[in-house]
Design a protein around this motif. Structure first.
Motif, PDB file in Angstrom:
ATOM      1  N   ALA A  69       0.865  -1.185   0.000  1.00 60.83           N
ATOM      2  CA  ALA A  69       0.000   0.000   0.000  1.00 60.83           C
ATOM      3  C   ALA A  69       0.900   1.233   0.000  1.00 60.83           C
ATOM      4  O   ALA A  69       1.286   1.739   1.054  1.00 60.83           O
ATOM      5  CB  ALA A  69      -0.928  -0.001   1.213  1.00 60.83           C
ATOM      6  N   TRP A  71       0.727   4.398  -0.083  1.00 58.79           N
ATOM      7  CA  TRP A  71      -0.422   5.287   0.116  1.00 58.79           C
ATOM      8  C   TRP A  71      -0.072   6.437   1.044  1.00 58.79           C
ATOM      9  O   TRP A  71       0.507   6.231   2.114  1.00 58.79           O
ATOM     10  CB  TRP A  71      -1.570   4.469   0.701  1.00 58.79           C
ATOM     11  CG  TRP A  71      -2.826   5.228   0.978  1.00 58.79           C
ATOM     12  CD1 TRP A  71      -3.515   6.023   0.126  1.00 58.79           C
ATOM     13  CD2 TRP A  71      -3.564   5.229   2.209  1.00 58.79           C
ATOM     14  NE1 TRP A  71      -4.647   6.524   0.729  1.00 58.79           N
ATOM     15  CE2 TRP A  71      -4.702   6.052   2.019  1.00 58.79           C
ATOM     16  CE3 TRP A  71      -3.384   4.623   3.439  1.00 58.79           C
ATOM     17  CZ2 TRP A  71      -5.632   6.280   3.026  1.00 58.79           C
ATOM     18  CZ3 TRP A  71      -4.310   4.841   4.451  1.00 58.79           C
ATOM     19  CH2 TRP A  71      -5.432   5.654   4.229  1.00 58.79           C
ATOM     20  N   TRP A 122     -11.115   4.262   4.904  1.00 62.79           N
ATOM     21  CA  TRP A 122     -10.009   3.325   5.065  1.00 62.79           C
ATOM     22  C   TRP A 122     -10.387   2.191   6.013  1.00 62.79           C
ATOM     23  O   TRP A 122     -10.785   2.425   7.146  1.00 62.79           O
ATOM     24  CB  TRP A 122      -8.792   4.074   5.588  1.00 62.79           C
ATOM     25  CG  TRP A 122      -7.583   3.236   5.860  1.00 62.79           C
ATOM     26  CD1 TRP A 122      -7.010   2.329   5.033  1.00 62.79           C
ATOM     27  CD2 TRP A 122      -6.785   3.276   7.043  1.00 62.79           C
ATOM     28  NE1 TRP A 122      -5.892   1.786   5.620  1.00 62.79           N
ATOM     29  CE2 TRP A 122      -5.726   2.349   6.860  1.00 62.79           C
ATOM     30  CE3 TRP A 122      -6.836   3.994   8.240  1.00 62.79           C
ATOM     31  CZ2 TRP A 122      -4.741   2.131   7.835  1.00 62.79           C
ATOM     32  CZ3 TRP A 122      -5.856   3.792   9.208  1.00 62.79           C
ATOM     33  CH2 TRP A 122      -4.831   2.872   8.997  1.00 62.79           C
ATOM     34  N   PRO A 124      -8.306  -1.024   6.945  1.00 64.19           N
ATOM     35  CA  PRO A 124      -7.100  -1.829   6.711  1.00 64.19           C
ATOM     36  C   PRO A 124      -7.325  -3.328   6.873  1.00 64.19           C
ATOM     37  O   PRO A 124      -6.730  -4.120   6.138  1.00 64.19           O
ATOM     38  CB  PRO A 124      -6.109  -1.291   7.748  1.00 64.19           C
ATOM     39  CG  PRO A 124      -6.944  -0.610   8.785  1.00 64.19           C
ATOM     40  CD  PRO A 124      -8.139  -0.088   8.067  1.00 64.19           C
ATOM     41  N   ILE A 127      -8.820  -4.681   3.597  1.00 58.31           N
ATOM     42  CA  ILE A 127      -7.880  -4.653   2.476  1.00 58.31           C
ATOM     43  C   ILE A 127      -6.818  -5.729   2.627  1.00 58.31           C
ATOM     44  O   ILE A 127      -6.531  -6.493   1.693  1.00 58.31           O
ATOM     45  CB  ILE A 127      -7.236  -3.258   2.358  1.00 58.31           C
ATOM     46  CG1 ILE A 127      -8.272  -2.228   1.896  1.00 58.31           C
ATOM     47  CG2 ILE A 127      -6.060  -3.282   1.387  1.00 58.31           C
ATOM     48  CD1 ILE A 127      -7.756  -0.802   1.853  1.00 58.31           C
ATOM     49  N   TYR A 131      -5.808  -9.082   0.341  1.00 57.22           N
ATOM     50  CA  TYR A 131      -4.475  -9.331  -0.204  1.00 57.22           C
ATOM     51  C   TYR A 131      -3.977 -10.726   0.177  1.00 57.22           C
ATOM     52  O   TYR A 131      -3.337 -11.403  -0.642  1.00 57.22           O
ATOM     53  CB  TYR A 131      -3.497  -8.273   0.284  1.00 57.22           C
ATOM     54  CG  TYR A 131      -3.771  -6.874  -0.248  1.00 57.22           C
ATOM     55  CD1 TYR A 131      -4.648  -6.671  -1.313  1.00 57.22           C
ATOM     56  CD2 TYR A 131      -3.166  -5.760   0.313  1.00 57.22           C
ATOM     57  CE1 TYR A 131      -4.904  -5.402  -1.800  1.00 57.22           C
ATOM     58  CE2 TYR A 131      -3.413  -4.487  -0.169  1.00 57.22           C
ATOM     59  CZ  TYR A 131      -4.290  -4.311  -1.213  1.00 57.22           C
ATOM     60  OH  TYR A 131      -4.541  -3.049  -1.698  1.00 57.22           O
ATOM     61  N   ALA A 141       3.523  -1.409   3.914  1.00 59.34           N
ATOM     62  CA  ALA A 141       2.871  -0.100   4.001  1.00 59.34           C
ATOM     63  C   ALA A 141       3.934   0.981   3.890  1.00 59.34           C
ATOM     64  O   ALA A 141       5.069   0.810   4.342  1.00 59.34           O
ATOM     65  CB  ALA A 141       2.121   0.046   5.317  1.00 59.34           C
ATOM     66  N   TRP A 174      -2.271  -0.393   9.759  1.00 56.70           N
ATOM     67  CA  TRP A 174      -1.761  -1.422   8.847  1.00 56.70           C
ATOM     68  C   TRP A 174      -1.086  -2.555   9.620  1.00 56.70           C
ATOM     69  O   TRP A 174      -1.248  -3.736   9.283  1.00 56.70           O
ATOM     70  CB  TRP A 174      -0.761  -0.815   7.872  1.00 56.70           C
ATOM     71  CG  TRP A 174      -1.283   0.051   6.768  1.00 56.70           C
ATOM     72  CD1 TRP A 174      -0.853   1.309   6.443  1.00 56.70           C
ATOM     73  CD2 TRP A 174      -2.279  -0.286   5.781  1.00 56.70           C
ATOM     74  NE1 TRP A 174      -1.530   1.779   5.341  1.00 56.70           N
ATOM     75  CE2 TRP A 174      -2.397   0.826   4.911  1.00 56.70           C
ATOM     76  CE3 TRP A 174      -3.075  -1.400   5.561  1.00 56.70           C
ATOM     77  CZ2 TRP A 174      -3.293   0.843   3.825  1.00 56.70           C
ATOM     78  CZ3 TRP A 174      -3.969  -1.386   4.480  1.00 56.70           C
ATOM     79  CH2 TRP A 174      -4.079  -0.284   3.642  1.00 56.70           C
ATOM     80  N   ASN A 405       2.405  -3.044  -5.878  1.00 61.73           N
ATOM     81  CA  ASN A 405       1.591  -1.978  -5.309  1.00 61.73           C
ATOM     82  C   ASN A 405       0.216  -1.934  -5.960  1.00 61.73           C
ATOM     83  O   ASN A 405       0.097  -1.935  -7.186  1.00 61.73           O
ATOM     84  CB  ASN A 405       2.275  -0.620  -5.495  1.00 61.73           C
ATOM     85  CG  ASN A 405       1.413   0.530  -4.984  1.00 61.73           C
ATOM     86  OD1 ASN A 405       0.860   0.467  -3.900  1.00 61.73           O
ATOM     87  ND2 ASN A 405       1.292   1.578  -5.768  1.00 61.73           N
ATOM     88  N   VAL A 408      -3.991   2.994  -3.704  1.00 63.74           N
ATOM     89  CA  VAL A 408      -5.122   3.250  -2.813  1.00 63.74           C
ATOM     90  C   VAL A 408      -5.592   4.685  -3.017  1.00 63.74           C
ATOM     91  O   VAL A 408      -4.783   5.613  -3.095  1.00 63.74           O
ATOM     92  CB  VAL A 408      -4.717   3.024  -1.342  1.00 63.74           C
ATOM     93  CG1 VAL A 408      -5.902   3.274  -0.407  1.00 63.74           C
ATOM     94  CG2 VAL A 408      -4.175   1.602  -1.151  1.00 63.74           C
ATOM     95  N   ILE A 414      -9.815   0.878  -2.335  1.00 62.16           N
ATOM     96  CA  ILE A 414      -9.307   0.515  -3.652  1.00 62.16           C
ATOM     97  C   ILE A 414     -10.511   0.369  -4.579  1.00 62.16           C
ATOM     98  O   ILE A 414     -11.614   0.044  -4.143  1.00 62.16           O
ATOM     99  CB  ILE A 414      -8.446  -0.760  -3.610  1.00 62.16           C
ATOM    100  CG1 ILE A 414      -9.227  -1.956  -3.083  1.00 62.16           C
ATOM    101  CG2 ILE A 414      -7.205  -0.523  -2.776  1.00 62.16           C
ATOM    102  CD1 ILE A 414      -8.434  -3.259  -3.134  1.00 62.16           C
TER     103      ILE A 414
END
Length: 550
Positions: A69, A71, A122, A124, A127, A131, A141, A174, A405, A408, A414
């Motif tokens: 990420a 980001w 957001w 985390p 997400i 992944y 991150a 994260w 990557n 974000v 995403i």
């Protein structure tokens, strides 16, 4: 007499030159003080010689695939990478967008982008869970970018995501999500280059109503009275109280040739180096990352400062202390010498070596732009799942890992097209992951048109996408008595593997299967090649993997 005087003048000039060189070297090698953050004692010392004791841990060599990420506040405008630098480039696309949406950079600079960044959507946990399901074996991150904003409750940088912007500790979020999913946690640190990267904020327009009015890069704490940023010092963010690098005023791209602090780069002050050192040490001590990535040639600030060497030694020593005297840490650097490749893992940006590497290495790349770009989304510009998987297979065949990557959005989400790509990657992984994880390179990485073509990397990498892999391209990797032969696409005819003819491969093949299929595969090993009949069933057209057992 003339010749003697000439010799004396030459000798004097040489002495002056030598003295100047020694003074420059002394300035160039500024040591950082350990007044607040001390290097942990242990096996590793802050020298290149000592760091050569490093051995890449087996867990990383087995992992092969990580997701990142990358980001921060530069994702908020959705205008792509390096927004914080390019928004100060008069007439450029990001400059024009910034003026239209935020105002002129003499009044509304990058600090206003930070203020606008809220990360309101957001999640985390959601997400990182996605992944992991896709197949990531580690998660990264971004801790800070060249824009110099720390994304945790930083002790040494008041411009951090807890004090401004989203008012959230991004790295803590994260880290907790990665821990919940059981994924090794990596942090990327890019802030060593803010000194030169933000030099565009010292500029001013050359024409128009704002001609000659400086952008906000020279503002100081006293200028903030009565503003939303009152009490904060813009110089702690922009770090621009210094002369410009050579060519900085004339060219937006001059920085590219000065990334390793040579060829005219403005040399950072001792105070700047020490601040970077303290921030990074605080980050390591707070989050104890399993992986640490520096967007630097060699180590950060080297050879301007010993900060990077001290950070590396501390990172290795503290990791060993946390793992019963066994080093499990992975540290990355770019554009490494052969000696430096023994000290850390070589990271190649947007590129792949064209041969097997003796040491473990990693490609870092992105399905779009490093920071979120609405234009790439609108124009369907993302890398496809096919491109990503074929890159992964090629990288693994050469002893590497892939760090991918997924951009974000500023709000922390995403987009739907990215999710669709990830789902397609997951479908391939569900069938073929055994050919990726826990494997090692074979005696050659592959055969076919691309394998026979030279494609050298340039500087930090940047050679991806110059040739398209097809079903004629084959890649190899192995695990014990198993050899995986990956065909890059759905074969349209029988597969001929020249490297597995009896003349080159003495081992006796016991069986050949297609991953994801129960179909009986017909094959024959001739003297000059192995012939495999085209399968009737293709489990996944991205790449078909033949599992050969000896």
């Amino acid at each position: 007499m003339y010749k003697k005087n000439k010799r004396n003048q030459l000798f004097t000039a040489l002495c002056i030159l030598c003295a100047s060189f020694l003074q420059a070297q002394q300035k160039y090698q500024s040591p950082v003080a350990e007044n607040t953050e001390k290097v942990a004692s242990g096996k590793f010392k802050p020298t290149w010689e000592s760091l050569q004791q490093y051995k890449t841990p087996e867990w990383f060599r087995n992992a092969k695939f990580g997701i990142w990420a990358h980001w921060g506040p530069q994702c908020q405008p959705e205008q792509g990478d390096w927004y914080g630098r390019f928004m100060y480039d008069e007439g450029g696309a990001q400059y024009k967008w910034h003026v239209e949406h935020y105002g002129h950079p003499s009044k509304a600079g990058f600090k206003e982008v930070i203020k606008d960044w809220k990360a309101e959507n957001w999640n985390p946990e959601k997400i990182v869970a996605l992944y992991k399901r896709v197949g990531a074996q580690y998660f990264f991150a971004m801790a800070n970018h060249h824009d110099n904003l720390d994304l945790w409750k930083s002790k040494y940088q008041a411009w951090n995501s807890v004090n401004v912007g989203p008012k959230k500790d991004i790295i803590s979020g994260w880290a907790a999500a990665a821990k919940k999913q059981g994924l090794p946690f990596g942090l990327s640190v890019h802030a060593a280059h803010a000194w030169t990267w933000f030099e565009t904020s010292q500029r001013s327009d050359k024409k128009g109503p704002y001609a000659g009015i400086p952008y906000d890069g020279k503002l100081t704490k006293k200028d903030g009275v009565g503003t939303w940023w009152e009490g904060l010092d813009p110089q702690e963010l922009y770090a621009q109280n210094h002369p410009l690098s050579a060519g900085s005023e004339q060219s937006i791209t001059s920085l590219w040739g000065q990334w390793n602090w040579d060829n005219g780069a403005s040399i950072p002050s001792v105070e700047y180096c020490e601040n970077f050192y303290n921030r990074t040490m605080d980050l390591i001590n707070t989050y104890k990352p399993d992986l640490l990535y520096f967007d630097d040639t060699g180590l950060p600030l080297y050879p301007v400062s010993d900060a990077g060497l001290k950070i590396a030694a501390h990172y290795y020593n503290t990791n060993m202390a946390a793992h019963d005297n066994k080093l499990e840490a992975v540290l990355f650097g770019k554009v490494l010498t052969p000696e430096q490749k023994k000290c850390m893992v070589w990271d190649v940006e947007r590129g792949v070596p064209d041969q097997i590497q003796n040491e473990a290495w990693q490609t870092c790349t992105c399905i779009g732009d490093w920071h979120y770009s609405r234009a790439i989304y609108d124009n369907n510009g993302y890398k496809s799942a096919k491109t990503v998987i074929q890159m992964l297979i090629d990288i693994v065949s050469k002893n590497g890992n892939l760090l991918l990557n997924i951009p974000v959005r500023g709000d922390g989400s995403i987009d739907d097209k990215e999710i669709a790509i990830l789902e397609d990657i997951a479908k391939w992984m569900d069938v073929n992951k055994e050919s990726i994880f826990d494997t090692r390179p074979w005696k050659i990485f592959g055969e076919g048109p691309i394998a026979e073509t030279s494609n050298p990397i340039k500087d930090a990498g940047f050679n991806e996408g110059k040739a398209s892999l097809t079903e004629k391209d084959i890649r190899f990797n192995q695990k014990g008595n198993l050899l995986y032969v990956s065909v890059m696409g759905a074969p349209s005819e029988d597969i001929i593997v020249k490297s597995l003819g009896k003349a080159k491969e003495s081992r006796k093949i016991k069986s050949i299967k297609v991953l994801g299929s129960n179909e009986k595969i017909l094959w024959k090993q001739n003297n000059d090649s192995l012939a495999i009949a085209k399968p009737k069933v293709i489990p996944n057209a991205i790449a078909v993997v033949f599992k050969i057992q000896y």
